[in-house]
Design an enzyme around this catalytic site. Structure first.
Site, PDB file in Angstrom:
ATOM      1  CE  LYS A  37      -3.699   2.595   0.821  1.00 52.18           C
ATOM      2  NZ  LYS A  37      -4.715   2.798  -0.227  1.00 52.18           N
ATOM      3  CB  CYS A 130      -3.455   9.282  -4.012  1.00 51.26           C
ATOM      4  SG  CYS A 130      -4.919   8.972  -2.986  1.00 51.26           S
TER       5      CYS A 130
HETATM    6  C1  SIN Z   1      -6.456   5.660  -1.671  1.00 51.44           C
HETATM    7  O1  SIN Z   1      -5.934   5.195  -0.639  1.00 51.44           O
HETATM    8  O2  SIN Z   1      -7.132   6.686  -1.648  1.00 51.44           O
HETATM    9  C2  SIN Z   1      -6.250   4.965  -2.968  1.00 51.44           C
HETATM   10  C3  SIN Z   1      -4.835   5.008  -3.354  1.00 51.44           C
HETATM   11  C4  SIN Z   1      -4.616   5.536  -4.719  1.00 51.44           C
HETATM   12  O3  SIN Z   1      -5.519   5.450  -5.569  1.00 51.44           O
HETATM   13  O4  SIN Z   1      -3.540   6.046  -5.002  1.00 51.44           O
END
Ligand code: SIN
Length: 314
Positions: A37, A130
């Site tokens: 992540k 993001c």
């Molecule tokens: C998020 O955590 O908002 C999604 C991550 C991303 O799309 O970069």
């Protein structure tokens, strides 16, 4: 510098990749690499719930406004040595986000990159795209992209990938960003991040499916496949034309082996799986890879390399 991923299929940063346990499940799967992540300088709770609708009507995809919930880079730095024991590349996705210390975004990327390289990561994936934070993503501003790449490429020696937004209907911006990348030693571009600013409505409750950002979030899954293919192909052609050794990693809309084959034909050399992995968990890597190999054999090819970028004009 190249990141070697075999089989050429990994998770996309995001779903099921926050905790050590989740990352270990990816490590034990058939995925060719482990992608974390996106980690930020400070740990983050992320956006308020509801922030994810995993199944949109008719299974057209998923919609999220997660807001980068993650444990903070110092925690991931502790996981990395353990994950490396599984013998596949550990790719650390890193991002900047507002934080109490008010460190500028470029400094956040640089500091995280240094610490994560020291922890032993095999590559960095700079998430510049993001769509769910307050600020416009860095990927939409060539000067900001340049500033981050300038800082990070000077700070670390491990390969660097860059995760970008779709630029489909803004060709000038695509061109500016692609040209900016040529000035740096980049291993790969991962495209696309989710399609930003999308909306869906739950008809039973007549509410928007997510709460943050007035209900606008990032769309992933089958609905975005043609958008992702177009982006992969444009970057592939651009890098070919400019003789740049930057690989394109295809992300977006892959729920069956044939979708991955389309990404390879469009120019991807690795594919990443987001929504399907969210839906079904780590067995998807083996399922897709088996189907990809079957397709290759049935169509007279002996390796993925033979089909990368080989789409024909109509
Ligand atoms: C998020 O955590 O908002 C999604 C991550 C991303 O799309 O970069």
């Amino acid at each position: 510098m190249k990141v070697t991923v075999y089989p050429p299929i990994t998770n996309a940063s995001g779903p099921h990749s926050v905790t050590y346990e989740e990352l270990e499940r990816i490590a034990r799967s058939a995925a060719g690499a482990i992608v974390t992540k996106s980690m930020t300088h400070c740990p983050r709770q992320g956006n308020p719930e509801p922030r994810l609708r995993s199944h949109l009507d008719n299974e057209i995809g998923s919609l999220n406004s997660m807001g980068l919930p993650n444990l903070g880079y110092q925690e991931y730095a502790k996981f990395i040595p353990k994950l490396k024991d599984f013998g596949k590349p550990v790719i650390a996705s890193i991002a900047s986000a507002p934080c109490a210390h008010k460190l500028p975004p470029v400094e956040q990327y640089r500091e995280i990159a240094l610490a994560i390289e020291k922890a032993g990561a095999d590559a960095l994936e700079l998430n510049l795209s993001c769509p769910n934070l307050e600020d416009v993503p860095i990927s939409m501003d060539p000067q900001s992209v340049r500033a981050v790449l300038h800082a990070v490429t000077r700070a670390v020696k491990i390969p660097i990938g860059v995760k970008l937004s779709p630029y489909n209907n803004v060709p000038k911006l695509f061109e500016e960003i692609a040209r900016t990348l040529l000035d740096f030693e980049i291993a790969y571009v991962a495209t696309i991040n989710s399609e930003p600013l999308t909306l869906d409505i739950d008809l039973q409750t007549r509410t928007k499916v997510v709460r943050p950002n007035e209900g606008f979030g990032g769309l992933g899954g089958p609905a975005v496949l043609p958008i992702a293919l177009a982006e992969v192909h444009r970057f592939y052609k651009f890098f070919q034309k400019h003789k740049a050794r930057i690989a394109v990693w295809g992300v977006g809309g892959i729920t069956k082996p044939e979708d991955a084959i389309k990404h390879f034909l469009a120019g991807a050399s690795v594919v990443q799986i987001g929504t399907l992995f969210l839906w079904e968990g780590p067995h998807v890597f083996e399922k897709l890879w088996t189907g990809i190999q079957r397709w290759l054999t049935e169509n007279g090819f002996s390796s993925i390399e033979e089909i990368i970028g080989q789409v024909r004009e109509a």
